[in-house]
Write a protein that holds these residues in place. Structure first.
Motif, PDB file in Angstrom:
ATOM      1  N   UNK A 199       0.825  -1.214   0.000  1.00 15.93           N
ATOM      2  CA  UNK A 199       0.000   0.000   0.000  1.00 15.93           C
ATOM      3  C   UNK A 199       0.861   1.268   0.000  1.00 15.93           C
ATOM      4  N   UNK A 211       4.263   5.516  -5.372  1.00 17.11           N
ATOM      5  CA  UNK A 211       4.233   5.427  -6.848  1.00 17.11           C
ATOM      6  C   UNK A 211       3.270   6.474  -7.440  1.00 17.11           C
ATOM      7  N   UNK A 212       2.069   6.580  -6.877  1.00 13.23           N
ATOM      8  CA  UNK A 212       1.096   7.549  -7.405  1.00 13.23           C
ATOM      9  C   UNK A 212       1.529   8.983  -7.146  1.00 13.23           C
ATOM     10  N   UNK A 235      -8.321  10.367  -0.752  1.00 10.43           N
ATOM     11  CA  UNK A 235      -7.153   9.886  -0.010  1.00 10.43           C
ATOM     12  C   UNK A 235      -7.498   9.498   1.437  1.00 10.43           C
ATOM     13  N   UNK A 238       3.971   9.769  -9.791  1.00 12.49           N
ATOM     14  CA  UNK A 238       3.255   9.914 -11.062  1.00 12.49           C
ATOM     15  C   UNK A 238       2.590  11.278 -11.181  1.00 12.49           C
ATOM     16  N   UNK A 239       2.095  11.774 -10.066  1.00 17.91           N
ATOM     17  CA  UNK A 239       1.375  13.055 -10.088  1.00 17.91           C
ATOM     18  C   UNK A 239       2.309  14.250 -10.146  1.00 17.91           C
ATOM     19  N   UNK A 241      -9.318  16.342  -3.388  1.00 22.63           N
ATOM     20  CA  UNK A 241      -8.841  14.973  -3.586  1.00 22.63           C
ATOM     21  C   UNK A 241      -8.592  14.259  -2.242  1.00 22.63           C
ATOM     22  N   UNK A 268       0.609  19.741  -2.792  1.00 25.22           N
ATOM     23  CA  UNK A 268       0.334  18.294  -2.774  1.00 25.22           C
ATOM     24  C   UNK A 268      -0.259  17.875  -1.434  1.00 25.22           C
ATOM     25  N   UNK A 301      -4.267  17.501  -1.683  1.00 22.71           N
ATOM     26  CA  UNK A 301      -4.443  16.059  -1.788  1.00 22.71           C
ATOM     27  C   UNK A 301      -4.822  15.403  -0.464  1.00 22.71           C
ATOM     28  N   UNK A 336       2.520   1.713  -3.223  1.00 14.43           N
ATOM     29  CA  UNK A 336       1.575   2.214  -4.219  1.00 14.43           C
ATOM     30  C   UNK A 336       1.346   3.709  -4.047  1.00 14.43           C
ATOM     31  N   UNK A 337       1.212   4.141  -2.795  1.00 16.40           N
ATOM     32  CA  UNK A 337       1.008   5.574  -2.546  1.00 16.40           C
ATOM     33  C   UNK A 337       2.179   6.387  -3.078  1.00 16.40           C
TER      34      UNK A 337
END
Lengths: 233, 271
Positions: free
Chosen positions: B1, B7-8, B96, B11-12, B92, B83, B87, B4-5
């Motif tokens: 997890x 990674x995103x 989250x 990406x952003x 967003x 961010x 976020x 993944x966070x």
């Protein structure tokens, strides 16, 4: 095991001095579609946000699947907010991957099928989409989870009537018999036919929580007519 | 997890930084070239009618390069704030904060990625300055120069180099966490959240600056030296500053992380 998926007792929420929820007591049974109905500013969104874990209550208690709101309830709650909560820089396909990465109950095939039916190109970026299309993408993502309870906050407010029918069908078609769906709206006539129960909320207080058939029998009128009567300005 | 966070989060954010870094490096090469122009004979300001193309190029590209460096710094700060603010506590944040994750994972992933971009930005700017000012020098000249400087300093270059690196990383991470902690504290208020975040930031800055001036950069902080009257050398002072700043920045990170995590876990109010 409790027959209720959600239970709350004396739930209070204040924003500063403003009392938004004034001691709400509610129990939602498993496997029902429930309409959370009330005028603007009645506390619908606040209640849903507390259940989703975005707000902390000022007092009282709320439990989902017999657990306090936290990481465990978030895993079984599928929440559609009243705003766009996806990053604009993402493409639809990225949002699908995102949901797949974080929700173990997410059904990718289901999502892709629904997107295809609505002619939404998964390689399109969200920033090029209209607000209505974004809302459809969000609803598809939320309904593609096999959650125990869904909270849909104003799912049809921002889209045209034709799309409303699709959204309502999406909700019904993805309705798992053991799941509960809570829909907050003030557009009652559009969704009235799919509801099992309704909750009327006014100024942060529950004024009615009943089975839809009972209401029709007792009052001899539709939920929409009753709502207009109860909340008459 | 958590992976993944992270990674995103990368990406952003990567596009804007890659573009900025590419521009900074490109302009340092251009300036390296234009700085080689001989403009000694040109009185730039008085002979504007016959403005020399080379002098103009030197001036324009130099100004653009400076502008790019400033933009990189401002954008890095802006994105670090944006961010976290948008976020986690903005629109967003509705996504989250409803993910089945502990808040510390959100904080850590953002901290990790922001610190990474700050460090990479510093590295790219450093490289760009090297590109700019080493025109005409060979790599062996540069290495020889660096070696000469270090051989005159009486410390273990390898160990203190690594310590310096660690203190830079931890120092930048502490700065990011102070920003996050300020934004989260501002969020506790019912109104003027941004103003309260700014006031919190100023408050933390006053404390950290006080600590820096009295404890970290103060050579007499070492009590033994103070008592014995031992006058410490420059390299001793350097080592003491590095050690103390690592220690205090770890404390800053721990405190601000605990406060931010507590607020997101117990006081979250996305109104």
């Amino acid at each position: 095991m409790s027959e209720y998926i959600l239970e709350c007792g004396n739930l209070i929420k204040n924003y500063g001095n403003k009392k938004v929820l004034k001691g709400i007591n509610l129990s939602f049974a498993k496997g029902k579609i429930i309409g959370l109905l009330g005028p603007n500013g009645s506390g619908k969104t606040t209640f849903i946000k507390i259940a989703a874990g975005l707000l902390k209550q000022t007092g009282g208690e709320i439990k989902i699947d017999n657990k306090k709101i936290g990481i465990e309830t978030k895993a079984i709650v599928s929440y559609l907010p009243e705003r766009t909560y996806l990053e604009n820089s993402m493409r639809v396909v990225d949002t699908i991957k995102f949901f797949k990465d974080f929700y173990s109950d997410f059904d990718e095939v289901k999502a892709l099928n629904m997107l295809q039916k609505l002619n939404i190109n998964i390689s399109d970026s969200l920033k090029t989409m209209s607000k209505g299309t974004k809302e459809k993408v969000q609803l598809i993502l939320v309904m593609s989870r096999n959650a125990k309870i869904y909270f849909l906050d104003e799912p049809i407010a921002g889209v045209d009537p034709a799309a409303r029918d699709y959204i309502i069908n999406t909700i019904i078609n993805n309705y798992n018999e053991n799941s509960t769906i809570v829909i907050s709206t003030h557009l009652i006539s559009d969704i009235e036919n799919i509801l099992d129960e309704v909750v009327f909320i006014k100024n942060g207080e529950i004024t009615l929580h009943k089975n839809v058939d009972e209401i029709r029998e007792e009052n001899g009128k539709s939920i929409d007519s009753l709502f207009r009567e109860v909340f008459k300005c | 997890m958590l992976i993944s966070l992270i990674k995103y989060e990368f990406k952003s954010t990567y596009k804007i930084f890659f573009i900025l870094y590419a521009l900074v490096l490109a302009f340092s090469f251009i300036n390296r070239f234009t700085m080689g122009f001989d403009i000694s004979g040109i009185n730039y300001w008085s002979s504007y009618i016959n403005i020399d193309a080379r002098a103009t190029a030197l001036f324009i590209f130099g100004a653009l390069y400076a502008f790019l460096l400033i933009t990189t710094v401002i954008m890095t700060i802006f994105i670090t704030i944006q961010r976290f603010y948008k976020n986690i506590l903005g629109d967003t944040g509705y996504l989250m904060n409803t993910l089945p994750l502990r808040p510390w994972m959100n904080i850590f992933s953002k901290l990790f990625v922001s610190t990474f971009w700050i460090l990479l930005g510093m590295f790219v700017c450093g490289i760009s300055v090297v590109i700019l000012f080493t025109a005409g020098l060979s790599i062996s000249d540069i290495l020889k120069g660096i070696f000469t400087i270090f051989s005159e300093i009486n410390i273990d270059i390898f160990i203190w180099g690594i310590k310096f690196l660690i203190s830079t990383i931890i120092g930048q991470a502490a700065n990011v966490m102070i920003v996050y902690c300020s934004i989260s504290t501002g969020h506790l208020f019912n109104s003027h959240k941004k103003l309260m975040a700014f006031i919190t930031f100023l408050g933390i800055m006053i404390i950290t600056n006080y600590v820096s001036s009295t404890l970290i950069f103060n050579p007499s902080f070492n009590f033994a030296n103070f008592v014995t009257g031992h006058v410490i050398s420059g390299s001793e002072w350097f080592c003491s500053v590095i050690n103390a700043s690592i220690l205090f920045n770890i404390i800053y990170i721990a405190v601000t992380f605990i406060i931010t995590n507590y607020i997101l876990e117990n006081k979250l109010n996305l109104e």
